[in-house]
Design a protein around this motif. Structure first.
Motif, PDB file in Angstrom:
ATOM      1  N   UNK A  37      25.976 -13.698  42.104  1.00 29.50           N
ATOM      2  CA  UNK A  37      26.973 -14.613  41.544  1.00 29.50           C
ATOM      3  C   UNK A  37      28.248 -14.628  42.364  1.00 29.50           C
ATOM      4  N   UNK A  38      28.659 -13.485  42.881  1.00 32.07           N
ATOM      5  CA  UNK A  38      29.919 -13.391  43.626  1.00 32.07           C
ATOM      6  C   UNK A  38      29.907 -14.223  44.900  1.00 32.07           C
TER       7      UNK A  38
ATOM      8  N   UNK B  74      16.454 -19.362  44.829  1.00 33.19           N
ATOM      9  CA  UNK B  74      17.788 -18.744  44.892  1.00 33.19           C
ATOM     10  C   UNK B  74      18.544 -18.993  43.594  1.00 33.19           C
ATOM     11  N   UNK B  75      18.620 -20.238  43.148  1.00 34.42           N
ATOM     12  CA  UNK B  75      19.454 -20.523  41.979  1.00 34.42           C
ATOM     13  C   UNK B  75      18.813 -20.017  40.694  1.00 34.42           C
ATOM     14  N   UNK B  76      17.492 -19.952  40.657  1.00 36.98           N
ATOM     15  CA  UNK B  76      16.839 -19.401  39.462  1.00 36.98           C
ATOM     16  C   UNK B  76      17.024 -17.899  39.352  1.00 36.98           C
ATOM     17  N   UNK B  77      17.392 -17.257  40.458  1.00 31.18           N
ATOM     18  CA  UNK B  77      17.615 -15.808  40.433  1.00 31.18           C
ATOM     19  C   UNK B  77      18.928 -15.444  39.755  1.00 31.18           C
TER      20      UNK B  77
ATOM     21  N   UNK C 113      25.671 -19.196  36.185  1.00 30.59           N
ATOM     22  CA  UNK C 113      25.123 -20.473  35.721  1.00 30.59           C
ATOM     23  C   UNK C 113      26.206 -21.542  35.705  1.00 30.59           C
ATOM     24  N   UNK C 114      27.388 -21.174  35.238  1.00 32.27           N
ATOM     25  CA  UNK C 114      28.490 -22.146  35.192  1.00 32.27           C
ATOM     26  C   UNK C 114      28.862 -22.608  36.597  1.00 32.27           C
TER      27      UNK C 114
ATOM     28  N   UNK D   5      14.408 -23.330  34.710  1.00 33.79           N
ATOM     29  CA  UNK D   5      15.257 -22.264  34.164  1.00 33.79           C
ATOM     30  C   UNK D   5      14.920 -21.970  32.712  1.00 33.79           C
ATOM     31  N   UNK D   6      15.012 -20.683  32.361  1.00 26.85           N
ATOM     32  CA  UNK D   6      14.788 -20.255  30.987  1.00 26.85           C
ATOM     33  C   UNK D   6      16.084 -19.806  30.317  1.00 26.85           C
ATOM     34  N   UNK D   7      17.189 -19.947  31.029  1.00 27.50           N
ATOM     35  CA  UNK D   7      18.476 -19.525  30.483  1.00 27.50           C
ATOM     36  C   UNK D   7      18.975 -20.555  29.468  1.00 27.50           C
TER      37      UNK D   7
END
Length: 1060
Positions: A494-495, A527-530, A537-538, A570-572
């Motif tokens: 995320x960073x 990458x983004x699903x990780x 996510x935001x 995505x499952x989030x």
């Protein structure tokens, strides 16, 4: 029933009784039920006393008297033999042994098989321990002959290398209890069983003893106990002393005991035994570590000196353990290595490191893996300075291990790297990671190096990621490696999203349309699903939506594509961002790139199909706002994203449908309005597949009792749908007609007006309209409420517009008669509505019918006629000119029509005058369209000028509005000489006291001079205007005309016979 206290008292009494003769059968019948009951008791003491009594019973009774009770007593005795309490097991074992000895083996046919089976049981080590103890007592009861017969099989089984660990565990336990039961008689078997014990304690011929698979804990623990007893016996010390001291390196052994052990076992065997014992101190199980430490402290006099003596043997064992396939064995060896470094100091490293380096070059993958584990433990036990000294050897070793062909070795090497980084810090990154990155370019090592990086990321992502991200995101972006590593990056990813996302977009943009686009997108998706935290996510959602707003079409497509890939998988929970997402994605449905349209549509569909009912309802207001915004952007055109083949509006239809069906009244209204907006934005072809899903809910809810606002919204939506896809709604024709006719009787005027409009649209797909006309005419005649009657008349007008040519002549004649009779009605609304119907009907009358209507009614002499009749006729004439200008402007009627209209425009009654002015406007518009601006009637222009100068502000305002409407049409420009008088009068009105007149005059001038198309007409007119008028025009142009011309024109209707 026997209670606990009574049972225990009875048993204790029996134990305290001294029997001086045999117990006869009657007495036994009294005693045995108590004993049987005692075996079922929860009390440990009770069960133990019962076992003691049974054990003594064989010597106090006759065998034939006791035999009948054995089937009921033996199960309780067996259960006690497997009791968790050691004392109960011991007493039960002795009881079994005593009974077998006193009554003979023949009375216990199934006892030995049961004991042998339980000895190898997989259920519990307690069961195996009880079986071993019971078997030892039974064998002692049967005598040495039985021991001689069974021992070879026991030794042979315990020596096997291919038996299950729990089986070996049970047989080894027998070596604990047999010496206790046979005493000196067991001496001949001490020699044969020692190799068995050593094989369990120390690896020999590949026996994996320390591997804790399931129940090896107790097997190893038993072996340590046996070995301890052996060493204590050899060295002449007792093992019962306490060894709990402050330090684990405190020793109680003596030089004499050491010599005794060497003398008894020999130096080589002694080294193997002590090496195994020392390794036991690092076992994975606490009880084994405690037992090994206890034995070590008692038999070893000096730990460092002894370790140096056994070091070669110990290292041979360690390397064997490090090469093992058993994780626990490798762990034990690694811990032992670390312990060695702590005990012997860092000066032992020069001896250890070369051995481990050599092990890494081994062909055995397990050995290479073990070396990595060993290195980790050594570094944990070594100072930073010492690691730095040997870093030249350690770094290449770790680097090589990270690229090992075997995944398990790479995984172990990553943990070694973690320890190295913890010890020497950033230097570990600089020494190892660049080499791994270079090896990614080598086809032979790329796969292993990539997994090595992944393993390193898994254990040290927060330190490694800041080092890798700048290198991997620099052009050309290595999305494949980023995807591979992101799976184990965790929250640390995320960073760095601020750097990673632009790199992904740039890379995907470059691959759009190429053969490897799918692979590139897959990497970006990975990458983004990780990213699994809310902050990440935001960032993903906000940054990608921001990218879709950019001017670069490639980046917009890349961002839309990644968004689609993300929300498809995505499952989030992204519910907090749903509104923002839909707003941004609906905006993209107006994109010029077809691929962006498709990706955005798919993303909306992915989001909406996962929404539950409550979430759908919560979105309706925002969705309506977004649809209005999209409509403003397309400026009356269709929204491209709603017109995609085989997709249409199904991406948002479920949300609006849910709102119509289950929402609150306010939500139903909003959903219906939003649905109407969607219909306007969608092409007929794209709407047709969704007609059933749209129409059904609207009809259903319209039939229920809801507020007028809900009904008007639903009716308006149905009207739009009918206008757009008409014939596609034919299956719903009966339901729609019934619904609309019912709505015409509604108490709300707004509902009735909407129903009238909807009915006018519905009739266009009607094949048999006569019953509808008949029903409407009957309703108009019978209507008692004037409000209902006027809306019925409006509905009739709309139906005439849509199906006037289809109606039967007889019915049309009846309608005409009724309407003509209402032209003089004393209620203004009824009079105006009926006049509108007459005017519309003129377009569908036959020549004879039209002539009759015009000469006897509409154009008839009005001398002495009531003003309301004159008003009705003037309205009917104006609408007739509007709806059937070709018929009324024929030479037979033109002069009369013109004279009648001009006469109405100069009438003293304002309502009649305004209808005349509207008639002039309709006539002027027809002349423009058919003959051009050069043949406009001078008399009409002159009359308009007079009306613009009329004392009545109402007359002036209506004249301005009608002229605004006439010149709104982009027809040929009128001659300047005709424009001039109108313009001068309008310019004068820009100074009018009446605000409405003043404002309308400016809008009319804009259309008159065609300022929205340019200033050419104005330039032409200024050449013939006087200076005062020119000054006034210039001032007006500067003040307001220029601004008005820059705005879109209104669609306001000037026909006042249409009710609103």
């Amino acid at each position: 029933m026997f209670f606990f206290g009574i049972t225990q008292t009875c048993l204790q009494t029996l134990l305290d009784t001294k029997f001086v003769h045999f117990i006869d059968a009657p007495s036994l019948a009294l005693i045995m039920p108590i004993v049987q009951r005692a075996f079922q008791d929860r009390s440990t003491d009770t069960r133990k006393m019962a076992a003691q009594i049974i054990g003594n019973m064989y010597s106090l009774t006759d065998q034939k008297d006791l035999s009948p009770y054995l089937p009921s007593v033996i199960p309780g005795l067996k259960a006690s033999l497997l009791d968790p309490v050691p004392e109960v097991r011991t007493v039960s074992a002795k009881a079994l042994g005593a009974m077998v000895k006193g009554m003979g083996e023949s009375c216990f046919d199934d006892l030995l098989p049961w004991l042998m089976e339980t000895l190898a049981s997989e259920q519990s080590s307690v069961d195996r321990s009880g079986a071993a103890q019971g078997l030892a007592e039974v064998m002692a009861g049967l005598g040495v002959e039985k021991l001689d017969k069974l021992m070879p099989d026991v030794v042979q089984t315990a020596s096997k290398v291919d038996i299950a660990s729990h089986v070996r565990d049970g047989y080894i336990m027998m070596f604990i209890y047999l010496p206790l039961t046979f005493g000196d008689k067991f001496t001949p078997y001490v020699g044969p069983i020692i190799p068995c014990i050593l094989k369990v304690l120390v690896p020999h011929n590949g026996v994996a003893v320390f591997c804790h698979l399931a129940f090896s804990l107790n097997m190893t623990f038993s072996s340590v106990q046996l070995l301890g007893d052996l060493l204590f016996h050899i060295s002449g010390v007792t093992g019962k002393m306490t060894t709990e001291t402050a330090s684990e390196d405190d020793n109680f052994g003596t030089a004499a005991s050491n010599k005794a052990i060497i003398s008894a076992l020999g130096a080589e065997r002694r080294n193997r035994v002590l090496s195994g014992l020392y390794m036991g101190r690092s076992d994975t199980q606490l009880v084994v570590r405690q037992a090994s430490l206890h034995v070590w402290k008692i038999v070893v006099s000096n730990t460092p000196r002894t370790l140096r003596e056994i070091l070669p043997t110990l290292f041979t064992l360690l390397l064997g353990f490090l090469a093992s396939t058993c994780p626990d064995k490798r762990t034990i060896a690694a811990r032992t290595l670390g312990d060695l470094v702590r005990k012997l100091g860092e000066k032992i490293l020069p001896e250890i490191i070369p051995i481990l380096e050599e092990g890494l070059r081994s062909d055995k993958s397990d050995e290479r893996q073990g070396v990595c584990i060993g290195l980790s433990e050594i570094m944990k036990s070594t100072s930073k300075d010492a690691v730095l000294v040997f870093s030249e050897s350690l770094v290449p070793t770790v680097r090589k291990a990270l690229c090992d062909p075997l995944e398990e070795v790479r995984e172990a090497a990553a943990k070694t790297f973690e320890q190295l980084h913890a010890t020497i810090g950033h230097q570990a990154l600089d020494d190892i990671l660049p080499t791994l990155l270079k090896q990614l370019d080598d086809e032979d090592t790329a796969e292993f190096a990539l997994d090595g990086l992944k393993q390193v990321m898994a254990v040290k992502s927060r330190s490694v990621l800041p080092y890798l991200v700048p290198k991997l995101t620099a052009p050309p972006v290595n999305t494949r490696v980023l995807a591979f590593l992101s799976a184990v990056a965790g929250d640390a990813l995320t960073r760095h999203l601020g750097v990673i996302l632009p790199a992904l977009l740039s890379s995907l943009k470059g691959k759009l349309g190429a053969e490897d686009e799918a692979q590139e997108l897959c990497s970006c998706q990975t990458v983004i699903l990780s990213v699994e935290d809310e902050v990440g996510q935001r960032i993903i959602i906000e940054d990608l939506l921001e990218a879709t707003r950019g001017a670069d079409p490639g980046l917009r497509q890349a961002a839309a594509t990644i968004l689609n890939a993300y929300f498809a998988r995505t499952r989030l929970d992204y519910s907090a961002h749903t509104r923002t997402l839909l707003s941004g994605l609906i905006r993209l449905l107006n994109d010029s790139n077809p691929e962006v349209l498709s990706q955005s549509w798919d993303t909306i569909n992915s989001i909406t199909k996962k929404l539950d009912a409550s979430s759908q309802l919560a979105l309706i207001d925002d969705l309506h706002r977004d649809i209005r915004s999209a409509a403003a952007d397309v400026k009356g055109q269709h929204l491209p994203g709603f017109c995609l083949p085989k997709k249409g509006v199904t991406c948002i239809l479920p949300v609006l449908r849910e709102g119509v069906l289950t929402g609150s009244p306010e939500q139903k209204e909003e959903a219906a309005k939003a649905l109407g907006g969607v219909i306007k934005l969608t092409s007929p072809e794209a709407l047709r597949p969704s007609v059933v899903n749209i129409t059904g809910p609207l009809i259903r809810i319209l039939g229920d009792r809801f507020a007028w606002t809900v009904k008007t919204a639903l009716l308006e939506t149905l009207t739009l749908l009918l206008a757009k896809v008409g014939i596609a709604l034919k299956p719903f024709l009966p339901q729609l007609q019934t619904t609309f006719l019912k709505a015409l009787q509604d108490s709300s005027r707004a509902v009735r007006l909407r129903a009238a409009e909807a009915l006018g649209q519905l009739v266009s797909i009607h094949t048999k309209v006569d019953p509808l006309f008949t029903e409407q005419l009957s309703a108009i005649r019978n209507a008692e409420d004037s409000g209902v009657r006027e809306t019925m008349l409006q509905a009739l007008r709309f139906v005439i517009q849509g199906a006037g040519s289809k109606v039967d002549p007889a019915i049309r004649k009846s309608i005409t008669t009724t309407l003509l009779g209402m032209l003089g009605h004393d209620e203004d609304a009824t009079r105006m509505a009926s006049a509108g119907c007459v005017g519309e009907l003129c377009a569908f009358l036959s020549e004879e019918e039209l002539k009759s209507v015009l000469l006897h009614h509409v154009l008839a002499d009005v001398s002495g006629v009531d003003w309301m009749v004159r008003h009705g006729r003037s309205l009917a004439l104006a609408i007739a000119v509007k709806s059937a200008p070709e018929k009324l402007c024929e030479k037979d009627y033109y002069d009369t029509v013109t004279e009648t209209i001009l006469a109405s425009a100069t009438a003293d009654r304002i309502p009649i005058a305004t209808s005349g002015i509207r008639g002039m406007g309709f006539l002027l518009r027809h002349q423009f369209r058919t003959e051009g601006g050069s043949s406009v009637s001078q008399r009409i222009i002159t009359q308009f000028v007079k009306c613009l100068q009329n004392q009545s502000s109402d007359i002036r305002l209506v004249s301005e509005r009608v002229l605004w409407w006439v010149f709104k049409d982009p027809s040929p420009s009128m001659e300047a000489s005709l424009i001039k008088p109108l313009l001068k009068s309008l310019l004068d009105n820009t100074k009018d006291k009446n605000t409405s007149v003043r404002a309308q005059s400016e809008h009319t001038i804009v259309n008159l001079l065609r300022l929205r198309q340019g200033e050419d007409t104005m330039q032409t007119i200024t050449a013939i205007l006087d200076s005062a008028s020119n000054d006034l025009l210039s001032e007006c142009h500067r003040r307001s005309l220029k601004k008005i011309a820059s705005l879109p024109d209104s669609n306001e209707e000037i026909d006042d016979t249409i009710l609103t």
